[in-house]
Structures are given as C-alpha cells and as structure tokens.
Design a protein around this motif. Structure first.
Motif, PDB file in Angstrom:
ATOM      1  N   LEU A   1      -5.436   6.581   7.954  1.00  0.00           N
ATOM      2  CA  LEU A   1      -4.917   5.582   7.019  1.00  0.00           C
ATOM      3  C   LEU A   1      -3.831   4.732   7.671  1.00  0.00           C
ATOM      4  O   LEU A   1      -3.851   3.495   7.577  1.00  0.00           O
TER       5      LEU A   1
ATOM      6  N   ARG B   1      -4.419  11.029   6.913  1.00  0.00           N
ATOM      7  CA  ARG B   1      -3.141  10.313   6.933  1.00  0.00           C
ATOM      8  C   ARG B   1      -3.043   9.474   8.206  1.00  0.00           C
ATOM      9  O   ARG B   1      -2.630   8.314   8.173  1.00  0.00           O
TER      10      ARG B   1
ATOM     11  N   ALA C   1       0.866  -1.178   0.000  1.00  0.00           N
ATOM     12  CA  ALA C   1       0.000   0.000   0.000  1.00  0.00           C
ATOM     13  C   ALA C   1       0.903   1.230   0.000  1.00  0.00           C
ATOM     14  O   ALA C   1       1.655   1.445   0.953  1.00  0.00           O
TER      15      ALA C   1
ATOM     16  N   SER D   1      -9.607   5.152  -0.322  1.00  0.00           N
ATOM     17  CA  SER D   1      -9.004   4.586  -1.534  1.00  0.00           C
ATOM     18  C   SER D   1      -8.411   5.634  -2.482  1.00  0.00           C
ATOM     19  O   SER D   1      -7.426   5.333  -3.176  1.00  0.00           O
TER      20      SER D   1
ATOM     21  N   PHE E   1       0.868   5.301  -0.231  1.00  0.00           N
ATOM     22  CA  PHE E   1      -0.118   6.367  -0.102  1.00  0.00           C
ATOM     23  C   PHE E   1       0.535   7.731  -0.010  1.00  0.00           C
ATOM     24  O   PHE E   1       1.688   7.881   0.381  1.00  0.00           O
ATOM     25  N   SER E   2      -0.259   8.708  -0.400  1.00  0.00           N
ATOM     26  CA  SER E   2       0.138  10.109  -0.289  1.00  0.00           C
ATOM     27  C   SER E   2      -1.113  10.911   0.038  1.00  0.00           C
ATOM     28  O   SER E   2      -2.108  10.856  -0.698  1.00  0.00           O
TER      29      SER E   2
ATOM     30  N   TYR F   1      -6.427   7.891  -1.907  1.00  0.00           N
ATOM     31  CA  TYR F   1      -5.079   8.276  -1.475  1.00  0.00           C
ATOM     32  C   TYR F   1      -4.078   7.127  -1.577  1.00  0.00           C
ATOM     33  O   TYR F   1      -2.908   7.303  -1.240  1.00  0.00           O
ATOM     34  N   VAL F   2      -4.528   5.970  -2.017  1.00  0.00           N
ATOM     35  CA  VAL F   2      -3.703   4.763  -1.933  1.00  0.00           C
ATOM     36  C   VAL F   2      -3.608   4.072  -3.286  1.00  0.00           C
ATOM     37  O   VAL F   2      -4.590   4.001  -4.027  1.00  0.00           O
ATOM     38  N   ASP F   3      -2.424   3.547  -3.595  1.00  0.00           N
ATOM     39  CA  ASP F   3      -2.247   2.595  -4.690  1.00  0.00           C
ATOM     40  C   ASP F   3      -1.838   1.263  -4.078  1.00  0.00           C
ATOM     41  O   ASP F   3      -0.981   1.215  -3.175  1.00  0.00           O
TER      42      ASP F   3
END
Length: 275
Positions: free
Chosen positions: A118, A115, A103, A155, A105-106, A157-159
């Motif tokens: 998450l 943040r 995961a 979702s 994320f930014s 903010y996340v790959d």
C-alpha cells in the motif's frame, strides 16, 4: 547520474508508444528483438524481459496473422497504459483551489506485507506523507487512486477523503514536508540534462525516422516515470526555480517532433513479421 534504461522498461515504453492496436493484434517477437536492438538491448535480454512481463500477466503469447510468434497486451496492461497516458501526456497544471485527496489506512499486523504494498503503491501514484498512515495528493488523482486500490484488492484497508488544507503551517511549507521536493527537482534536472540537447539538435538539424524512433523511445522511457514521482503541485507551492515545467515542455516538444516520425521506422518491422 546517468539515466538507466532497463530492457523491461524499454519494452513497456515500446508497447505504449507503438504497440497498441485497435484489434489487439500481437507484436511479433522478431520485431521486438530488432526494434530493441536499435536501443542497444540484445536478444537474450529481450526474451528474458518478455518472460517476466508474461509472468506478471501483462503480455500474452499470441500468433500474428502470418503465424509468427508474438505477444499481445493483456487487458490489465492496456488499462495501465491508458492510465499512464493521462499522466504522461497531461499538459494542464492543477490549481490550489482544487484541493487534496487524503488516503488514511490501517493494515493488521498479520497482513503487514499489504502495508508495504500500500505504501509503495501510494508513493508511485505521487502521494506524499502527511502523517503516519495519512497520505496526501492533489485531488485530481482521486479516480486513478481509487481504481488502483480496487485493482490490487487494497481498498478494504483505506478510507479516501477530499478536502482543503486549513493550517496551521502555510500550505507551501507543509507541502515541502509532505514531499521530498529537492529529490523530485533532481529527477527533472536529470531528464533535462539528457534530453534538452536532443531537442536542440532536432530543431537545428532533423534526423531520419530511425533517429526519431531511438530518441523518442529513450525520452519516453525517461519521462514516463516522472509524472508518478512528481505529483505536479500547484505553482504557488513550488520554488521559483522549479524545473518541472521546463522538463514537461521539453518532453511535449519531443513528442510532437518525433513520435509520428518514429512510427515510420517501426511500421515496416511490424508488417514484415506480422503478415
């Protein structure tokens, strides 16, 4: 360190073990109070904890068929408990060849509260930290991770990626950096200290349904946190004296011995107040 069982956590464990009916019928408040009293929780604590669960949208006020006040599980609560079952009662051990889910994320500074949410949610799912903004878990957690991030509107903010660890450090060395394995082992040892003697006692001299209900609820309430703190890594990545397998075996044996016997104790409470 002594185990801590909060009233709210015990209520969730009670619903998870004995409060999910196929028709969605509520658990009477009076039954909740009496069943939690067996575990040493007083009525005001039960009512305040139920109120908090209601505010979170997990319990819904409903009348029983007999007109008594009660609380039913919301759809969100049912999904959370169903997701939890797949972890709590899982018996299979992952293979290293199954790989990992990453995961990445930014989150913009203006939304830094997300943040924190998450990070805390990924940690609760069992992710370790591979690098700042890069979290890792066994690949089998992908579906649950995806569903959780979508449910919390995180979702965007996340790959998510799936793959293998190719080096440079040995994977076992890397895993020891990604997770705090001594802290996870301590949780397993704490569970074993509290509940392994209970299992021995039941094997030597079985108790009555009330004893089964009490011992099972306390074991379940302790155990259900562990499959989230512990991602259940492949055996070759863990120390040789890893206590996780033994604690899983102890819980599985307690579940087999006590769950249905405890249901015999619970059933009259639900019938008495629900009809």
């Amino acid at each position: 360190m002594a185990e801590q069982h909060t009233p709210r956590s015990l209520i969730v464990s009670l619903y998870g073990a004995y409060g999910r009916t196929s028709d969605g019928s509520p658990m009477p408040v009076a039954a909740l109070v009496r069943l939690l009293a067996v575990l040493g929780v007083d009525a005001p604590s039960v009512r305040s904890s139920v109120s908090r669960l209601k505010r979170r949208g997990l319990l819904l006020p409903r009348r029983t068929a007999g007109g008594a006040a009660g609380y039913a599980l919301s759809e969100d609560a049912r999904r959370l408990l169903d997701d939890g079952d797949r972890r709590i009662y899982a018996r299979s051990e992952p293979k290293l060849s199954e790989g990992w889910v990453l995961a990445v994320f930014s989150v913009p500074e203006a939304e830094r509260h997300k943040r924190h949410l998450l990070r805390s949610r990924l940690a609760r799912l069992g992710f370790g930290t591979a690098a700042p903004g890069v979290w890792i878990a066994p690949a089998r957690l992908y579906e649950e991770t995806r569903n959780t991030l979508e449910r919390l509107d995180l979702s965007p903010y996340v790959d998510l990626f799936r793959g293998d660890h190719l080096g440079y450090a040995a994977t076992a060395e890397a895993a020891a950096r990604w997770w705090d394995l001594p802290a996870i082992a301590a949780l397993h040892e704490e569970f074993l200290t509290a509940h392994e003697p209970v299992l021995r006692a039941w094997r030597e001299r079985p108790g009555d349904p009330g004893d089964a209900y009490r011992d099972y609820l306390l074991a379940l309430d302790s155990w259900r946190r562990l499959p989230y703190a512990d991602p259940v890594l492949p055996a070759e990545l863990l120390p040789g004296d890893w206590p996780g397998r033994r604690s899983a075996e102890v819980f599985a044996a307690l579940h087999e011995l006590l769950r249905d016997r405890g249901a015999e104790f619970v059933r009259p409470f639900l019938a008495e107040h629900g009809e």
